[in-house]
Write a protein that holds these residues in place. Sequence first.
Motif, PDB file in Angstrom:
ATOM      1  N   LYS A  97      -9.238   0.514  -2.985  1.00 16.69           N
ATOM      2  CA  LYS A  97      -9.000  -0.872  -3.388  1.00 16.69           C
ATOM      3  C   LYS A  97     -10.251  -1.367  -4.089  1.00 16.69           C
ATOM      4  N   ASP A 101     -10.612  -7.207  -2.972  1.00 12.79           N
ATOM      5  CA  ASP A 101      -9.156  -7.243  -2.826  1.00 12.79           C
ATOM      6  C   ASP A 101      -8.767  -7.056  -1.366  1.00 12.79           C
ATOM      7  N   ASP A 102      -7.558  -7.501  -1.022  1.00 13.61           N
ATOM      8  CA  ASP A 102      -7.028  -7.269   0.307  1.00 13.61           C
ATOM      9  C   ASP A 102      -6.582  -5.812   0.426  1.00 13.61           C
ATOM     10  N   ASP A 103      -6.513  -5.319   1.675  1.00 10.35           N
ATOM     11  CA  ASP A 103      -6.079  -3.942   1.903  1.00 10.35           C
ATOM     12  C   ASP A 103      -4.655  -3.695   1.416  1.00 10.35           C
ATOM     13  N   GLU A 105      -3.478  -4.498  -1.270  1.00  7.27           N
ATOM     14  CA  GLU A 105      -3.517  -4.248  -2.712  1.00  7.27           C
ATOM     15  C   GLU A 105      -4.064  -2.862  -3.020  1.00  7.27           C
TER      16      GLU A 105
END
Length: 165
Positions: A97, A101-103, A105
Amino acid sequence: MTEQQDTIWLTQEAFDKLQAELEDLKGPARQEIVDRISAARDEGDLKENSGYHAAREELGKLEGKVRQLTSMLEKAEVGQADAGDGTIGPGMVVTYKFVGDDDDEAEKFLLGAREIDPDGLAVISPQAPLGGAVIGAKKGDTVAYEAPNGKTLEVVILEAEPFVG
């Protein structure tokens, strides 16, 4: 470029498929085009013979493909990546990632030759900026690379496992 980055990693199936394609191009496919050139040549004036010129152009493209496949197969390393210590190398499926970013994504790719088709999994070459940056990294590492637009991007490696195709 390192020797590892210059190597093209292929499964046995992909290697065999490319080898068969090369043999077809060198044999039956080439002969068909040569026959068309010969037939067009027998028609007479070559200056205005579009069939002749089209076949010659097709033969040139075929010869280029033969050179490309020959070079690729000479650089090919057949087999599976070593799962030993989790170090990323060609033949590994990498989940990553972008920093920040969030996991959810996260994205995945196979580090290998673009000529193989692993059923919808993106393939990134070790010669590509991201591909070269992750070589030698491990799960949890953050690596930076320069994108084609000149920006420096950072990614976090979430997983790295051998490709099983």
